[in-house]
Scaffold this motif. Structure first.
Motif, PDB file in Angstrom:
ATOM      1  N   VAL A  94      82.656  69.978 -64.244  1.00  0.00           N
ATOM      2  CA  VAL A  94      81.314  69.904 -64.336  1.00  0.00           C
ATOM      3  C   VAL A  94      81.285  69.853 -62.497  1.00  0.00           C
ATOM      4  O   VAL A  94      81.690  68.331 -62.182  1.00  0.00           O
ATOM      5  N   LEU A  95      80.222  69.998 -61.921  1.00  0.00           N
ATOM      6  CA  LEU A  95      80.450  69.219 -60.683  1.00  0.00           C
ATOM      7  C   LEU A  95      78.231  68.885 -60.769  1.00  0.00           C
ATOM      8  O   LEU A  95      78.054  69.910 -60.628  1.00  0.00           O
ATOM      9  N   VAL A  96      78.620  68.113 -59.544  1.00  0.00           N
ATOM     10  CA  VAL A  96      77.324  67.648 -59.378  1.00  0.00           C
ATOM     11  C   VAL A  96      77.388  67.274 -57.630  1.00  0.00           C
ATOM     12  O   VAL A  96      78.299  66.597 -57.423  1.00  0.00           O
ATOM     13  N   PHE A  97      76.328  68.158 -56.944  1.00  0.00           N
ATOM     14  CA  PHE A  97      76.661  67.912 -55.522  1.00  0.00           C
ATOM     15  C   PHE A  97      75.055  69.013 -55.052  1.00  0.00           C
ATOM     16  O   PHE A  97      74.196  68.885 -55.490  1.00  0.00           O
ATOM     17  N   ARG A  98      74.746  67.554 -54.102  1.00  0.00           N
ATOM     18  CA  ARG A  98      73.768  67.829 -53.303  1.00  0.00           C
ATOM     19  C   ARG A  98      73.668  67.995 -52.039  1.00  0.00           C
ATOM     20  O   ARG A  98      74.673  67.353 -50.738  1.00  0.00           O
ATOM     21  N   ASP A  99      72.755  68.368 -51.036  1.00  0.00           N
ATOM     22  CA  ASP A  99      73.280  68.457 -49.377  1.00  0.00           C
ATOM     23  C   ASP A  99      71.964  67.510 -49.233  1.00  0.00           C
ATOM     24  O   ASP A  99      71.478  66.906 -49.233  1.00  0.00           O
ATOM     25  N   ILE A 100      73.246  67.066 -48.214  1.00  0.00           N
ATOM     26  CA  ILE A 100      73.068  65.814 -47.323  1.00  0.00           C
ATOM     27  C   ILE A 100      72.958  65.190 -45.923  1.00  0.00           C
ATOM     28  O   ILE A 100      72.989  65.027 -44.619  1.00  0.00           O
ATOM     29  N   THR A 101      72.501  67.783 -45.270  1.00  0.00           N
ATOM     30  CA  THR A 101      72.511  67.698 -44.432  1.00  0.00           C
ATOM     31  C   THR A 101      72.037  66.392 -43.168  1.00  0.00           C
ATOM     32  O   THR A 101      72.205  66.657 -41.456  1.00  0.00           O
TER      33      THR A 101
END
Length: 716
Positions: A327-334
């Motif tokens: 399971v991959l959990v990621f977020r936009d930190i641009t």
């Protein structure tokens, strides 16, 4: 004898036939109930699923396959007829009707009613009866003859034998009926048990399905509520599930992504090198641990858009702790990365600003000495014209240096302009020519002689002109001409800015023939830190826009790519035409001889100020800090020889500055006249000196004329 024997046999046959008829009815009724039990076992599941068409089909099929069925009806608990079947019957008297209620878990589901015609069985019994009567008649005749012949010997034995045979037959028939009833009972019990087990199995399965459905719904709701993107894969890296946020970030929807390789859907690269990143699935499967992405990781979505992301991968394990997926959990930190970069840039600019402010302050004090001594030298009547020419050139260069320090201070501290009445023509010409020295770009000026004066901060407006000229020269790398025009505007064009309030403006137009500005970015050129040049800071136009706005004016831009750019500036004109104040003025003897107290921490400034005041015919007293100035003011007042005016530096490192000194002096003498002097022209004390008790303001580096003008406005 024969008649009696026949009658006896007929009576016996009738009894047997009657008993067989009763047994026949019982058997038909029992068999019918058994058939209804079997029908019920098949109809429970369709009824639970509300498949009434299946019920109707079963009733009709079953009825057509049983020729003895006269009618078959299925009725709901509310009396609603769900299905029915009927056929014509020729013997209404030979019919039997049986009903069966079907229920599940104590709840009535259906009532089955069947009517059967047992005429065929009755006919068989009738044939058997007729046969028996015929046989009885024959037997009676034969027996009569036989009895007539052997009556005397065997009168009772045949009768007993017949009775025994009949009893044996009856016993066998009764035993057969009992066996049949037992078999029916056992079969019925077995069917009931199987039915109960089936109902329990259905109920357990429905419960599991509901639990699974609830868990699935909770999982979907949870995934859609999570702001981070979530992707699950199998152990080979094939996508199994995407959350709503993951769909938005990757550009892939759930249906399209399922079964695809993670690298295809979750395309990540190193932001700095552009190289593809190693699949996190491989790392997780290899280590069996939670793995985070390296810094500077970017996600390329399906449309090619790049986002900075932070994420982590974790193994999915089964009940035996074996890895079955990731399971991959990621977020936009641009935005976060951009903000951090901007904060770093701001911190750097703040550091540079502090340095620039300190340099400008010290440089201003040096310029005070340079400019002051040049002013005093120019007052020497023994100088020849050639020497005066050199001194005038040095004075002009010093004034330009002063403008540069003002630009440093504007960059370092910002603030409101300190405005004086000035000629925009001189500011525009001097500023543009200064920055183009030695370049392959020249300026052509179109400035009328009667151009309105304006209330401006010369240093800030000079900075605006220089920024625009520098940008124009960069837009013409092969060289060219910048056309700068000025004109008086009585009624400004509201298309430039609908917010303009006044009626008299000076319009400055600057045109180049450079590469122009793209329509996609023209609305952003005044944004802080926005720049199309690699070496640019993105502050020039932002500062220019701020300066013009604080002067009550407006700046606008028009551009055609490949043809050039035009900047238009509107600045409010002075209320009265022709009120330009000269930069230098002669000594005004109207003030008379005044006693002036000067406070400054720089010795060179104190000496130059002292010489200037003496040249203006005044009596100066100089001190190096605010506490000494306050004490000098008290002593002079107590001695009956008070100071007419105090000129105090705004900032004294490590000591009392001009602001505190002014406050203490005004506490002693509310009528005291205090002038604030500082190189920090953008300080609020300088732009709004009256709020802090000062009577005038003097911007460093100051000329002899500026000092005289400040004293005149304060003492008159």
């Amino acid at each position: 004898m024969v008649v009696i024997l026949f009658l006896c046999m007929a009576a016996s046959n009738t009894y047997i036939i009657k008993r067989q008829e009763s047994q026949l009815l019982a058997e038909v009724s029992a068999h019918t109930r058994f058939e209804l039990e079997e029908a019920a076992s098949f109809l429970v599941e369709p009824l639970l699923k509300y498949q009434f068409s299946t019920v109707d089909q079963f009733v009709r099929t079953w009825s057509e396959s049983h020729k003895d069925v006269v009618s078959f009806a299925a009725t709901s608990p509310t009396g609603h007829l769900l299905s029915s079947f009927s056929r014509e019957s020729k013997s209404p008297a030979n019919q039997i009707t049986v009903s069966k209620e079907i229920s599940h878990l104590g709840q009535s589901l259906l009532t089955l009613t069947i009517t059967k015609d047992f005429t065929e069985a009755e006919n068989q019994l009738l044939e058997a009866r007729n046969f028996l009567f015929a046989v009885s008649l024959i037997i009676a005749g034969i027996l009569g003859v036989m009895l007539w012949s052997v009556f005397r010997i065997f009168a009772l034995r045949p009768l007993e034998r017949e009775i025994a045979l009949r009893r044996s037959a009856e016993n066998e028939l009764e035993a057969a009926n009992m066996y049949l009833e037992d078999r029916i009972g056992l079969r019925t019990a077995e069917l009931q048990r199987q039915n109960i087990l089936l109902e329990e199995e259905i109920e357990g399965r429905q419960k599991l399905e509901r639990q699974l459905s609830n868990e699935k719904e909770q999982l979907l709701v949870t995934l859609r509520s999570i702001g981070d993107g979530v992707i699950t894969t199998d152990i080979s890296g094939r996508v199994v599930l995407l959350s709503k946020a993951a769909e938005e970030l990757t550009g892939w929807n759930q249906q399209e992504a399922r079964g695809r390789s993670l690298d295809e859907v979750f395309h990540i690269i190193n932001e700095q090198t552009g190289e593809p990143c190693t699949s996190p699935v491989e790392k997780v499967v290899a280590t069996g641990q939670i793995v985070g992405l390296a810094n500077h990781t970017a996600l390329i979505d399906r449309g090619g858009r790049k986002r900075s992301i932070a994420d982590s991968g974790a193994p999915i394990r089964d009940a035996r702790s074996e890895i079955i997926g990731v399971v991959l959990v990621f977020r936009d930190i641009t935005d976060q990365v951009r903000t951090e970069k901007e904060l770093l840039k701001v911190k750097k600019l703040e550091s540079v600003g502090v340095l620039a402010g300190g340099i400008a302050h010290d440089f201003n004090n040096i310029l005070v000495a340079i400019l002051g001594n040049i002013n005093l030298s120019l007052l020497d009547t023994t100088l020849d014209d050639k020497t005066k020419k050199f001194l005038v050139a040095a004075e002009k260069a010093s004034l330009r240096a002063r403008d540069l320090t003002q630009q440093l201070l504007t960059f370092a501290r910002g603030g409101d302009p300190v405005r004086v009445t000035a000629s925009l023509a001189d500011v525009v010409r001097d500023s543009a020519s200064f920055v183009l020295a030695g370049k392959n770009v020249s300026c052509r000026f179109d400035i009328p002689d009667d151009l309105f004066s304006a209330e401006i901060d010369r240093g800030q407006i000079s900075q605006v002109i220089q920024n625009l000229v520098i940008n124009a020269s960069h837009a013409m790398p092969e060289g060219g001409v910048i056309r700068i025009g000025c004109e008086n505007i009585e009624a400004p064009d509201r298309d430039i800015s609908p917010l303009l309030q006044g009626s008299r403006y000076v319009k400055i137009t600057m045109r180049d023939s450079g590469i122009g500005i793209s329509p996609q970015i023209i609305d952003r050129i005044f944004d802080p830190y926005f720049s199309t040049k690699k070496e640019g800071s993105g502050l020039g136009l932002a500062i220019s826009h701020s300066i013009i706005s604080k002067h009550g004016g407006r700046i606008a831009v028009q551009s055609t790519p490949g043809e050039g750019t035009t900047f238009t500036i509107l600045l409010p004109a002075s209320p009265v035409p022709g009120e330009d104040a000269p930069q230098e003025e002669g000594v005004d003897q109207a003030l008379g001889r005044r006693k002036i107290l000067v406070m400054d921490d720089e010795e060179t400034v104190r000496k130059v100020a002292e010489s200037m005041l003496k040249k203006l015919g005044h009596d100066p007293v100089v001190v190096d800090n605010g506490a000494a100035a306050v004490q000098k003011y008290i002593d002079a007042r107590n001695q009956g020889d008070p100071f007419d005016c105090v000129v105090t530096d705004l900032t004294i490192p490590g000591g009392m500055g001009g602001r505190d000194a002014c406050r203490k002096i005004l506490e002693i003498d509310p009528d005291a006249r205090v002038i604030v002097a500082s190189g920090y022209s953008n300080d609020p004390v300088m732009s709004e000196h009256e709020k802090f008790g000062f009577s005038g303001v003097l911007v460093k580096p100051f000329t002899l004329g500026a000092l005289e003008k400040a004293l005149a406005s304060c003492l008159k």
